[in-house]
Design an enzyme around this catalytic site. Structure first.
Site: not given
Ligand SMILES: N[C@@H](CCC(=O)O)C(=O)O
Length: 285
Positions: A28-29, A91, A168, A200, A202
């Site tokens: 993931d990011s 992600c 974050e 997402c 997150h």
């Molecule tokens: N975990 C994120 C990436 C979010 C991001 O870095 O903007 C996703 O599912 O898209």
């Protein structure tokens, strides 16, 4: 639809025993993929995992498709060097913008979160809201996937650019986060959605905040649960489940390891050992 039949490569590089013991790569990011990792611990406790957080490039959700493709290719090349047997793109942004482009470029199955999430959502409701990063919302990936499976569902997507930075920065319980969440949910509540997808990885970390703002009958869909179920099915189809003791999870990030370790403690319940990896260097061989 979402099974290893989509995997047209072969794992010929591996002996059967090596494939079974090899790790699953998850990326993931940032910390969002930990929601998928937690599901892996729950559903597939014998698997060894390598987790990569591309924190130097966070957030992905405001980047172009060309940038996402470049990062994803670098990560997958690195994963290949670590001899993973499968990769989960934990992600949504990468799954929506890069998965179809890169799937055929690597000789291991690559699973994304969008399709498993979309499949689960259409089984649960008819008026479906999607909260996602700007890039995922703009890609229309969830709407398209759900319409293909069930053309009569109604879908509303909301782009939530502030969520990932707030998560974050560990500001889940900041009243400002509730205020932002309430504004994002408002158009969906007006449409009287019956189901909401975390578009997402997150966002499940915001569950208490979102739940407090949603009517009790609105169901929440976490694609992390469903991608791991799909992963388990694929491992069985390919006969590469690990039946031995797993290795401890290996964590690598492109940004600051200490910062990631701190968040890791909160979401995993233990402080992970985190290494820093410079991907462009790692992929030059
Ligand atoms: N975990 C994120 C990436 C979010 C991001 O870095 O903007 C996703 O599912 O898209």
């Amino acid at each position: 639809m979402f099974s290893s039949s989509i995997f047209e490569g072969n794992l010929d590089d591996f002996s059967e025993q090596e494939a079974q013991r090899s790790p699953i790569g998850v990326f993931d990011s940032g910390v969002g993929g930990l929601t998928v990792l937690r599901q892996l611990y729950k559903q597939l406790p014998n698997e060894s995992i390598i987790y990569f957080g591309d924190t130097a490039h966070l957030p992905y959700g405001i980047r172009s498709q060309a940038e996402i493709l470049q990062y994803v290719r670098e990560i997958l090349n690195w994963m290949q060097q670590q001899r993973v047997k499968m990769v989960i793109m934990a992600c949504n942004t990468s799954s929506a913008l890069a998965l179809e482009n890169v799937r055929q470029e690597f000789n291991f199955p690559i699973l994304g979160v969008v399709l498993p999430g979309a499949k689960a959502a259409v089984q649960m409701g008819k008026r479906i809201g999607v909260i996602a990063t700007p890039a995922t919302a703009k890609s229309n990936a969830y709407r398209q996937a759900m319409m293909e499976i069930k053309p009569d569902v109604q879908v509303w997507q909301v782009s939530c650019p502030e969520f990932v930075p707030l998560i974050e920065q560990n500001r889940i319980h900041d009243p400002y986060t509730t205020q932002v969440a309430s504004a994002y949910l408002e158009p969906l509540l007006k449409q009287e959605i019956d189901t909401l997808i975390y578009g997402c990885t997150h966002y499940p970390l915001l569950a208490p905040v979102l739940r407090s703002l949603l009517p009790a009958h609105v169901k929440l869909v976490d694609p992390a649960v469903h991608v791991v179920t799909a992963c388990a099915q694929d491992l069985d189809l390919l006969n590469i489940r690990n039946n031995h003791l797993p290795m401890p999870t290996r964590f690598a990030v492109s940004g600051c390891p200490q910062q990631f370790a701190q968040s890791g403690l909160q979401w995993l319940g233990y402080t992970p050992l985190v290494e820093q990896v410079y991907l462009t260097d790692a992929t030059v061989s």
